[in-house]
Enzyme design. Structure first.
Site, PDB file in Angstrom:
ATOM      1  N   ARG A 162     -13.316   7.382   6.814  1.00  0.00           N
ATOM      2  CA  ARG A 162     -12.457   7.105   5.679  1.00  0.00           C
ATOM      3  C   ARG A 162     -13.286   7.165   4.394  1.00  0.00           C
ATOM      4  O   ARG A 162     -13.084   8.032   3.554  1.00  0.00           O
ATOM      5  CB  ARG A 162     -11.822   5.711   5.877  1.00  0.00           C
ATOM      6  N   TYR A 215      27.250  -2.677   1.960  1.00  0.00           N
ATOM      7  CA  TYR A 215      27.176  -1.264   1.601  1.00  0.00           C
ATOM      8  C   TYR A 215      27.436  -0.338   2.788  1.00  0.00           C
ATOM      9  O   TYR A 215      26.982  -0.619   3.900  1.00  0.00           O
ATOM     10  CB  TYR A 215      25.781  -0.942   1.053  1.00  0.00           C
ATOM     11  N   MET A 275      19.341  -4.378  -2.011  1.00  0.00           N
ATOM     12  CA  MET A 275      18.099  -4.520  -2.769  1.00  0.00           C
ATOM     13  C   MET A 275      17.759  -5.993  -3.015  1.00  0.00           C
ATOM     14  O   MET A 275      16.611  -6.414  -2.894  1.00  0.00           O
ATOM     15  CB  MET A 275      18.202  -3.792  -4.108  1.00  0.00           C
ATOM     16  N   LYS A 322      -7.725  -8.659  -0.905  1.00  0.00           N
ATOM     17  CA  LYS A 322      -7.104  -7.486  -1.535  1.00  0.00           C
ATOM     18  C   LYS A 322      -5.582  -7.578  -1.414  1.00  0.00           C
ATOM     19  O   LYS A 322      -5.064  -8.386  -0.641  1.00  0.00           O
ATOM     20  CB  LYS A 322      -7.614  -6.214  -0.854  1.00  0.00           C
TER      21      LYS A 322
HETATM   22  C1  LIG Z   1      -9.247  -4.840   4.690  1.00  0.00           C
HETATM   23  C2  LIG Z   1     -10.673  -4.766   5.083  1.00  0.00           C
HETATM   24  C3  LIG Z   1     -11.256  -5.825   5.825  1.00  0.00           C
HETATM   25  C4  LIG Z   1     -10.463  -6.972   6.411  1.00  0.00           C
HETATM   26  O1  LIG Z   1      -9.833  -6.539   7.610  1.00  0.00           O
HETATM   27  P1  LIG Z   1      -9.001  -7.563   8.507  1.00  0.00           P
HETATM   28  O2  LIG Z   1      -8.666  -6.763   9.721  1.00  0.00           O
HETATM   29  O3  LIG Z   1      -7.799  -7.939   7.738  1.00  0.00           O
HETATM   30  O4  LIG Z   1      -9.876  -8.719   8.785  1.00  0.00           O
HETATM   31  C5  LIG Z   1     -12.630  -5.779   6.028  1.00  0.00           C
HETATM   32  N1  LIG Z   1     -13.370  -4.745   5.560  1.00  0.00           N
HETATM   33  C6  LIG Z   1     -12.832  -3.708   4.893  1.00  0.00           C
HETATM   34  C7  LIG Z   1     -13.713  -2.599   4.442  1.00  0.00           C
HETATM   35  C8  LIG Z   1     -11.466  -3.675   4.638  1.00  0.00           C
HETATM   36  O5  LIG Z   1     -10.944  -2.625   3.992  1.00  0.00           O
END
Ligand SMILES: *Cc1c(COP(=O)(O)O)cnc(C)c1O
Length: 373
Positions: free
Chosen positions: A137, A266, A315, A39
């Site tokens: 969550r 700056y 920036m 992700k």
């Molecule tokens: C991001 C995520 C992971 C990976 O977590 P890491 O600590 O980076 O290994 C696994 N499961 C879910 C549901 C996540 O959101």
């Protein structure tokens, strides 16, 4: 040595990825599936390039947070199964179109999926059920399980491929009891659902630090590896056994000299206390260098020597003090090339390596270092 490209690059080392992957695989039973979480552009690196590399390495699943991340992988030709951890109901048509596997995490999402599946006459579509066990969550709660069970049984539209949950504090030894309780609750709810299903789904609950700390108790049918692939074990001893994947490098655009008592940058945030040689580097807060790293909180390495950031982070640029460093325009600048430096920056600005990596913006060119033969 002069670099030929005068830009800031994020180098992604496939040798380190392969090493880290093998390290985590060595902690698993032979038939435990492995999902690599890519992700957020692959933790700020390059999700597509990493996915292509990992398709040569026997990974069972890729996991992404959102549908559009999965779509980008499919459009790049990725064939591996893709689990979408956090789909939204308006994404289901494209999820089905791109053959992505959604997480079903509450009844609204379940109903939305069933509606689209029935409209499109889809049967047995692979989905993954998420149960909340204490992170609070996303996911069905324990109280939903009985009703959920009824909805999943002989449901023509979907095939429950896996059931999963996520740990709240898998890296924290002090929370071991809480974590073991999460695992227990998960097993109980997952078994309750699974018992009624003809085809048995597999289970998963471990992220990177979960694999490190709970591989014996809870590796189940799959694990989800994220930050570990990038060289971070969320504990010093573990991180030592891993290799750094991401290195942020740049070059000197300009060298300047000023007398004592001049301000640089700056808001005149820095004033020289002596004759100063400094370098301007083409990387700034829009590239992911936090403004909090101003005035010596952050530094870069040039010719192996530390050059502190002076003044504010702009920036698109930073200025660094190179007094006493024998460098010229075009010299290589290393912003980070080790887990240690990434952890140092994270500590300095009160965050974690995850955020340092994901902050590297898309403006920075990505360069893959191929795996050596
Ligand atoms: C991001 C995520 C992971 C990976 O977590 P890491 O600590 O980076 O290994 C696994 N499961 C879910 C549901 C996540 O959101």
């Amino acid at each position: 040595m002069m670099k030929n490209s005068h830009v800031t690059v994020l180098e992604i080392d496939c040798n380190a990825i392969a090493h880290n992957l093998a390290y985590f695989k060595s902690k698993l039973n032979e038939n435990t599936r492995l999902a690599v979480v890519i992700k957020a552009f692959g933790y700020g690196s390059d999700a597509i390039a990493i996915a292509k590399f990992l398709e040569t390495k026997n990974v069972d699943y890729f996991a992404v947070a959102y549908a559009k991340e999965g779509i980008a992988l499919r459009e790049a030709g990725i064939k591996t199964k893709i689990l979408v951890l956090h789909p939204q109901i308006f994404n289901f048509e494209s999820i089905i179109h791109y053959n992505l596997e959604p997480t079903i995490y509450n009844f609204t999402v379940l109903e939305a999926f069933e509606k689209i599946a029935s409209e499109q006459k889809i049967e047995n579509y692979p989905v993954h059920i998420k149960i909340n066990t204490g992170l609070n969550r996303l996911g069905f709660s324990h109280h939903d399980i009985y009703a959920l069970n009824k909805r999943l049984c002989r449901n023509p539209y979907l095939k429950v491929t896996s059931i999963f949950s996520h740990l709240a504090a898998s890296e924290d030894y002090a929370e071991r009891e809480f974590t073991l309780r999460q695992i227990q609750k998960f097993q109980k709810d997952a078994d309750f659902l699974s018992n009624q299903l003809e085809e048995k789904p597999f289970y998963h609950i471990l992220n990177t630090s979960g694999i490190i700390n709970y591989a014996e108790e809870a590796q189940f049918g799959m694990v989800r590896l994220g930050i570990g692939l990038h060289g971070f074990g969320n504990a010093a001893e573990e991180t030592k056994k891993l290799q750094n994947v991401n290195s942020l490098k740049s070059v000197i655009s300009q060298i300047s000299y000023v007398e004592e008592g001049k301000s640089i940058g700056y808001n005149r945030a820095f004033t020289t206390s002596e004759k100063t040689k400094y370098a301007t580097i083409p990387v700034g807060h829009a590239d992911g260098i936090s403004r909090q790293l101003k005035n010596g909180k952050g530094f870069v390495k040039i010719l192996g020597q530390m050059a502190p950031i002076i003044g504010n982070v702009c920036m698109d640029m930073i200025m660094v003090n190179v007094t006493g460093i024998d460098c010229e325009v075009g010299e290589e600048v290393i912003i980070f090339d080790s887990q240690e430096t990434i952890e140092y920056f994270a500590r300095e600005i009160g965050t974690i390596p995850y955020e340092i990596l994901t902050a590297i913006s898309q403006r920075v060119e990505r360069v893959m270092i191929p795996e050596s033969e």
